[in-house]
Design an enzyme around this catalytic site. Sequence first.
Site, short mmCIF file in Angstrom:
data_model
loop_
_atom_site.label_atom_id
_atom_site.label_comp_id
_atom_site.label_asym_id
_atom_site.label_seq_id
_atom_site.Cartn_x
_atom_site.Cartn_y
_atom_site.Cartn_z
CG ASP A 1 8.41 3.60 21.86
OD1 ASP A 1 8.13 4.10 20.76
OD2 ASP A 1 7.56 3.21 22.68
CG ASN B 1 -1.89 1.19 1.14
OD1 ASN B 1 -2.65 1.32 0.19
ND2 ASN B 1 -1.79 2.10 2.09
CE1 TYR C 1 3.87 4.86 8.56
CE2 TYR C 1 5.32 5.50 10.36
CZ TYR C 1 4.32 5.82 9.46
OH TYR C 1 3.77 7.08 9.45
N1 UDP Z 1 2.79 5.01 24.83
C1 UDP Z 1 2.52 4.49 26.10
N2 UDP Z 1 1.37 3.77 26.25
C2 UDP Z 1 0.47 3.56 25.23
C3 UDP Z 1 0.76 4.11 23.96
C4 UDP Z 1 1.94 4.84 23.80
O1 UDP Z 1 3.30 4.65 27.02
O2 UDP Z 1 -0.54 2.90 25.46
C5 UDP Z 1 4.01 5.80 24.64
C6 UDP Z 1 4.93 5.29 23.55
O3 UDP Z 1 5.82 4.33 24.07
C7 UDP Z 1 5.62 6.58 23.09
C8 UDP Z 1 4.56 7.65 23.33
O4 UDP Z 1 3.62 7.08 24.23
O5 UDP Z 1 6.72 6.85 23.93
C9 UDP Z 1 3.83 8.05 22.07
O6 UDP Z 1 3.41 6.87 21.40
P1 UDP Z 1 2.43 6.89 20.17
O7 UDP Z 1 2.17 5.46 19.79
O8 UDP Z 1 1.25 7.73 20.48
O9 UDP Z 1 3.24 7.63 19.02
P2 UDP Z 1 4.71 7.34 18.41
O10 UDP Z 1 5.67 8.15 19.23
O11 UDP Z 1 4.96 5.87 18.48
O12 UDP Z 1 4.60 7.86 17.01
#
Ligand code: UDP
Length: 328
Positions: A284, A91, A140
């Site tokens: 992360d 996609n 991704y």
């Molecule tokens: N995060 C968390 N709990 C959740 C979802 C996300 O602690 O249920 C943390 C995640 O590890 C990151 C931050 O929140 O440090 C933002 O995550 P998100 O998935 O919103 O966006 P990303 O930074 O991955 O684009």
Amino acid sequence: MKILVVGGAGYIGSHMVKQLSLSNHEVITLDNLSCGYEDAVKYGELVVGDLGNKDTLNKLFSTHKFDAVMHFAAFIEVGESVINPAKYYHNNVSNTHILLDTMVKHDIEYFIFSSTAAIFGEPQYTPIDEAHPQHPINPYGRTKLMVEHMLEDYDAAYGLKSGCMRYFNAAGADPDGELGERHNPESHLVPLVLQAASGRRADIKIFGNDYPTDDGTCVRDYVHINDLCKAHSLALTKMQHTGNSARYNLGNGKGFSVQQVIDAAKKVSGKDLKVVTTDRRAGDPAVLVADSTLAKQELGWQPEFDQLETIIETAWNWEINFLASNHC
Ligand code: UDP
């Protein structure tokens, strides 16, 4: 202008459609509704179809003379992209390639692409500017970077002008309460925290509190959806004036930790949340913050919703409206 918004039924696309329409542009949405929602397209016509379907595209481009195409129709789950990369390459890359080729065939000159901070991979320094090395660490991020490379080549060879908009953490909702974030499954922090506040979820999990940050939780740059959309419009206008492609890192330039997001959500909602600390989530980085100086200088872009609480307030209003309308 007449603009085709591909993925206009999704989170960012639907806000873009609204903003463009309210600015008197004629907008048509193309969306296969695999992740988007028909009722999120509140402005303009919705064409239900796939961006990889040449017949659909040829028909659209023969019927309408679009001034530009904005493309938001990508899969975005990092974890899923590791388990099922084929879905992402198909996609996000192959279908986008078909879209670009069809645009070139129909002489459409301007393309705005929804890109991501994930093209940079593990930060080598922060805040991250456009010169930061690009070493994505998951499929991704790689799919998005591949399209950015494709766009450079299509500009050089075919003169297709593009704006790559690299989002840090898109968050918040339409301040009118009409649109919001509705991923299924939801994996983003802000909506998950607010769903825990509203009772749609039992708790919110903090993915690790042993990072080298002030409170041990990850720091991210949350940028309001309307501010992001505004940057797209400015980038399109700029591109039309200069005739040059461009790439912009878009964030508030301010980092907030997971704990700060949870605290702000408690304050805004007035609800106490059950918070559970779990292991780190794979891939992360501790801190991801944008340097958006280029967007500010070249586009005159200035985020309006630069306070975390304001961003969360808009998302909370959406959560309340959504519950009240019995969508779940
Ligand atoms: N995060 C968390 N709990 C959740 C979802 C996300 O602690 O249920 C943390 C995640 O590890 C990151 C931050 O929140 O440090 C933002 O995550 P998100 O998935 O919103 O966006 P990303 O930074 O991955 O684009």
